[in-house]
Structures are given as structure tokens and as C-alpha cells.
Write an enzyme that holds these catalytic residues in place. Structure first.
Site, PDB file in Angstrom:
ATOM      1  N   SER A 136      18.247 -22.792  32.211  1.00 29.99           N
ATOM      2  CA  SER A 136      17.256 -21.917  31.590  1.00 29.99           C
ATOM      3  C   SER A 136      16.898 -20.816  32.585  1.00 29.99           C
ATOM      4  O   SER A 136      16.476 -21.106  33.705  1.00 29.99           O
ATOM      5  CB  SER A 136      16.026 -22.763  31.248  1.00 29.99           C
ATOM      6  N   LYS A 162      20.515 -20.405  28.767  1.00 33.69           N
ATOM      7  CA  LYS A 162      19.409 -19.990  27.894  1.00 33.69           C
ATOM      8  C   LYS A 162      18.641 -18.891  28.597  1.00 33.69           C
ATOM      9  O   LYS A 162      18.350 -18.972  29.788  1.00 33.69           O
ATOM     10  CB  LYS A 162      18.555 -21.219  27.602  1.00 33.69           C
ATOM     11  N   LYS A 164      15.162 -16.627  28.645  1.00 39.43           N
ATOM     12  CA  LYS A 164      13.798 -16.461  28.138  1.00 39.43           C
ATOM     13  C   LYS A 164      13.678 -15.038  27.602  1.00 39.43           C
ATOM     14  O   LYS A 164      14.144 -14.088  28.250  1.00 39.43           O
ATOM     15  CB  LYS A 164      12.782 -16.667  29.271  1.00 39.43           C
ATOM     16  N   ASP A 189      15.046 -18.230  24.196  1.00 40.88           N
ATOM     17  CA  ASP A 189      13.813 -19.004  24.006  1.00 40.88           C
ATOM     18  C   ASP A 189      12.626 -18.068  24.210  1.00 40.88           C
ATOM     19  O   ASP A 189      12.466 -17.473  25.274  1.00 40.88           O
ATOM     20  CB  ASP A 189      13.762 -20.144  25.037  1.00 40.88           C
ATOM     21  N   GLU A 216      15.171 -20.163  20.028  1.00 41.87           N
ATOM     22  CA  GLU A 216      14.189 -21.232  20.218  1.00 41.87           C
ATOM     23  C   GLU A 216      12.768 -20.681  20.126  1.00 41.87           C
ATOM     24  O   GLU A 216      12.419 -19.711  20.805  1.00 41.87           O
ATOM     25  CB  GLU A 216      14.443 -21.861  21.604  1.00 41.87           C
ATOM     26  N   ASP A 241      10.597 -26.021  19.618  1.00 38.00           N
ATOM     27  CA  ASP A 241      10.171 -26.673  20.857  1.00 38.00           C
ATOM     28  C   ASP A 241       8.680 -26.956  20.695  1.00 38.00           C
ATOM     29  O   ASP A 241       8.283 -27.999  20.153  1.00 38.00           O
ATOM     30  CB  ASP A 241      10.497 -25.751  22.055  1.00 38.00           C
ATOM     31  N   LYS A 265      11.629 -32.740  24.153  1.00 37.70           N
ATOM     32  CA  LYS A 265      11.093 -32.630  25.503  1.00 37.70           C
ATOM     33  C   LYS A 265      10.174 -33.831  25.689  1.00 37.70           C
ATOM     34  O   LYS A 265       9.207 -33.997  24.945  1.00 37.70           O
ATOM     35  CB  LYS A 265      10.326 -31.311  25.608  1.00 37.70           C
ATOM     36  N   GLY A 293      13.364 -29.235  29.224  1.00 40.65           N
ATOM     37  CA  GLY A 293      12.765 -29.613  30.500  1.00 40.65           C
ATOM     38  C   GLY A 293      11.492 -28.848  30.780  1.00 40.65           C
ATOM     39  O   GLY A 293      11.166 -27.869  30.095  1.00 40.65           O
TER      40      GLY A 293
HETATM   41  O1  OSB Z   1      10.322 -23.691  26.807  1.00 39.36           O
HETATM   42  O2  OSB Z   1      11.837 -24.893  27.686  1.00 39.36           O
HETATM   43  C1  OSB Z   1      10.787 -24.242  27.784  1.00 39.36           C
HETATM   44  C2  OSB Z   1       9.755 -24.300  31.477  1.00 39.36           C
HETATM   45  C3  OSB Z   1       8.389 -24.241  31.369  1.00 39.36           C
HETATM   46  C4  OSB Z   1       7.812 -24.137  30.116  1.00 39.36           C
HETATM   47  C5  OSB Z   1       8.626 -24.113  28.977  1.00 39.36           C
HETATM   48  C6  OSB Z   1       9.992 -24.194  29.084  1.00 39.36           C
HETATM   49  C7  OSB Z   1      10.566 -24.254  30.362  1.00 39.36           C
HETATM   50  C8  OSB Z   1      12.010 -24.283  30.595  1.00 39.36           C
HETATM   51  C9  OSB Z   1      12.469 -25.115  31.740  1.00 39.36           C
HETATM   52  O3  OSB Z   1      12.799 -23.609  29.973  1.00 39.36           O
HETATM   53  C10 OSB Z   1      13.842 -25.614  31.645  1.00 39.36           C
HETATM   54  C11 OSB Z   1      14.126 -26.668  32.707  1.00 39.36           C
HETATM   55  O4  OSB Z   1      13.272 -27.506  33.027  1.00 39.36           O
HETATM   56  O5  OSB Z   1      15.238 -26.636  33.243  1.00 39.36           O
HETATM   57 MG    MG Z   2      11.404 -23.857  24.978  1.00 40.53          MG
END
Ligand code: OSB
Ligand code: MG
Length: 372
Positions: A136, A162, A164, A189, A216, A241, A265, A293
């Protein structure tokens, strides 16, 4: 099984690379490691991976500490249970506070795995011997910096990347990454950063042209109707999510067609018990899942690897190697990704890794100890 003592260790680890989402930037993380001891002396570790601020979900490190100390550990201590799902019943009256519950629930599963001599993955019902990994990537200062990050992670072997996104950082970065990687498994995401209005629908329809594996959580956490309307207009699967915190939310998602993929998650769903149930229900409904995660330290990361071995986890999980986030993790060995993008599922009893208690102690901000 009977938990006789519990310790909450609030531990701070620096991040190797600053992580920026639609809501905030982080340089270090404070997570709470939960250490449970049973009457025979067996130990189980869990992790409360709450953010410090209530920007992903409503909990913070402080609220999770308070809820665990005052409302989750007292009913657990002194309760006899056979299966971790029964341990979780001891705090069934507590509403919400899923991250706090997740850390205690995880510690109960690990304790049960340690005490029974079985690997955590086997106890959860896992069937795979390795988990496919995805990575991510946060919002970067420039598109060039993002493309360089993608290149580094593809080079490292990650099977899915992924990105953001947030209003103003969406179609351009995706187009730039797609220009260099036309075929790599790519998804975006938004962490609920878009209002469910016409302008956002137009952005999502543009993203629909980049054959992303999923989009996402574009809209706010509880907006099932908005996500259902969007899904009806897109080829790309919508993945939920933040929206799905309970099994009832998952039923809403299925009934409304609010998405075609589920991010499971452990933290958001209140632990491994509910995560396994969500996996089972999604599988029955034909919804592929993957393990999301929260930048877990090694304890939560190891649990994510074990969970990803269940058969419905058919998409790569956010279970990157520890080194993606931490120079030195709280477990030994750290979680490591193979050059072809997998993490082996441990076959050792329990968590499958040793908790590095010296490193935990060296980075501890505070501890709370509770006994029966
Ligand atoms: O939306 O998946 C998410 C981290 C903090 C808050 C939300 C998210 C995330 C990540 C972390 O994308 C992914 C990881 O732990 O590798
Ligand atoms: Mg997410």
C-alpha cells in the site's frame, strides 16, 4: 483455558518512510501489544493497531487502552474457555471499540494456538502454505516520487500495488503509473475521502478505464447506498473497507450490492473470530476477500499472514515484509517477502515468530498490568 494475567504494552516504532493518506501523515506509530498469560504459564500476544488519531475509525490509542483495561480484560480474566471464540463472548456486551477488541481477541487465539501446539493458521482453518503479498503506497509529494515508489515495490516482488487516492490526487497519478506498468495488478484506496456526488462519480468513471483490480472505499464509512449506486455504474469492483465493521454490515453490503470485494481487516472487525466468520460468509456469497492492514507491528502482521492462508483470500493481502515499514520489528525473524511476492505461512506452533521482548521493552512508552 483461563487467562490469569494481562499486560498492555504501548510501544512506539519509527516508520522507515513517512506514510500519507487522504487524512494525515505519519512518521512513527504507537500500537498496544497485549500479553496474556494463562494458568499453565503459556503466553499469547495480540496487537491493538489503532491509530493515534480518530481519522481512520473513531478509536485512538487512549480510548483503546481505556476500553481494554476497564471493559475487556476484567470479564476475560478468570473466565474459563475452550475456544477463542468463547473468550470473545466474555466482552460481548461492549459495543464498538473493534480495534481494542481485536488485540485482546488476537492474543486469545495465539494463546490457544501456543497451548495446543498448533500453528495459528491451522487453528483458524488456513489451507495455504503462503500468502500473496500486496503493498500500500501513500500519497507522495510528486507523481515522479510515486512512480519511483511503485518501481521499487514492483522490483521488490509485490504482486499488487495499491495507491492511496484523494480528491486532486487520483486520475493523474493513476494514469502516470499505468503508463509505466500497463499490466501490473493495481488498485486504489480513497479511505472514504470523496462525497458521493456527481463530480466524484465522474472521477470514478474515469478511473474505471484503467482496469484497476478494485476501487476501495471511495465514499464515507456508512454510505452503503452510495457505494451500491456507484458499483452499478462501474466495471471495476468496488471494495469496502471502513464500511464493514460487523457481520451485519457485511449482510448490508451483500443485500445492496454495495461492492464486489471485501477487505478483511482484523482490527476493524474486532478480531480474528469475526474475521473468520466474515471470510466464511463472503465466500458463501461469492465475494473474494483479501487481508487489509494497519501498518501492524510484527505481532499483528503475523496474525494477518495466518489469516491470509484461509481459502477465500484469493486476492493479494496487505502483508508486506516488516522492512517496508520498520527497520527493526518486534518479532524475530521479521516477516519477509520472497522475491516472487509471497510470505510463507509459519508452521511452528502459536504465532510462528518469537516476540523480541527486549526490543519491546526498549520502545515501550507505558505499561498497564492486570491480574485476576
Ligand atoms: O485503508 O488500508 C487502509 C493504513 C492506515 C489506515 C488505513 C489503511 C492503511 C493501509 C495500510 O493501507 C496497509 C498496510 O498495513 O500495509
Ligand atoms: Mg482501505
Amino acid at each position: 483455558m483461563r487467562v490469569v494475567a494481562a499486560t498492555l504494552h504501548t510501544v512506539r516504532l519509527p516508520l522507515v518512510h513517512e506514510f500519507q493518506t487522504s487524512s494525515h501523515a505519519k512518521r512513527h506509530l504507537d500500537h498496544i501489544l497485549v500479553e496474556l498469560t494463562d494458568a499453565s504459564g503459556a503466553v499469547g500476544w495480540g496487537e491493538i493497531a489503532s491509530a493515534s488519531h480518530p481519522f481512520y475509525g473513531p478509536e485512538t490509542v487512549e480510548t483503546a487502552t481505556l476500553v481494554a483495561e476497564r471493559y475487556l480484560l476484567p470479564p476475560l480474566l478468570g473466565t474459563s474457555w475452550e475456544h477463542p471464540a468463547d473468550a470473545a463472548k466474555s466482552w460481548a456486551k461492549v459495543r464498538g471499540n473493534e480495534f481494542a477488541k481485536a488485540g485482546v481477541d488476537m492474543a486469545c487465539w495465539v494463546l490457544a494456538a501456543e497451548a495446543s501446539g498448533r500453528p495459528l493458521a491451522a487453528l483458524l482453518g488456513g489451507t495455504r502454505d503462503r500468502a500473496a503479498t500486496g503493498v500500500s503506497l501513500g500519497i507522495e509529494p510528486t507523481i515522479d516520487a510515486l512512480v519511483a515508489q511503485v518501481a521499487a515495490q514492483v522490483e521488490a516482488g509485490y504482486r499488487r500495488v495499491k495507491l492511496k487516492i484523494a480528491p486532486g490526487w487520483d486520475t493523474e497519478p493513476v494514469a502516470a503509473v499505468r503508463a509505466v506498468y500497463p499490466d501490473h495488478d493495481l488498485h486504489v484506496d480513497a479511505n472514504g475521502a470523496y462525497p458521493a456526488d456527481d463530480a466524484s462519480f465522474a472521477v470514478m468513471r474515469t478511473l474505471d478505464q484503467y482496469h484497476l483490480t478494485m476501487i476501495e472505499q471511495p465514499f464515507a464509512p456508512r454510505d452503503f447506498v452510495g457505494h451500491a449506486r456507484l458499483q452499478a455504474q462501474l466495471e471495476t469492483p468496488v471494495c469496502l473497507d471502513e464500511a464493514v465493521e460487523t457481520l451485519a454490515d457485511l449482510e448490508t453490503m451483500i443485500a445492496l450490492g454495495a461492492g464486489r470485494v471485501l477487505n478483511i481487516k482484523v482490527s476493524r472487525l474486532g478480531g480474528l473470530t469475526t474475521s473468520v466468520a466474515a471470510h466464511d460468509r463472503a465466500r458463501e456469497a461469492g465475494i473474494p476477500v483479501w487481508c487489509g492492514g494497519m501498518h501492524e507491528f510484527g505481532v499483528g502482521r503475523a496474525a494477518n499472514v495466518a489469516l491470509s492462508s484461509l481459502p477465500g483470500f484469493t486476492l493479494p493481502s496487505d502483508v508486506s515484509g516488516s522492512d517496508k515499514y520498520y527497520a527493526r520489528d518486534v518479532i524475530t525473524p521479521p516477516v519477509e517477502t520472497t522475491a516472487d511476492g509471497y510470505v510463507p505461512v509459519p508452521t511452528r506452533p502459536g504465532l510462528g515468530f518469537d516476540v523480541d521482548t527486549e526490543w519491546v521493552a526498549a520502545n515501550t512508552l507505558s505499561t498497564i498490568h492486570v491480574e485476576e
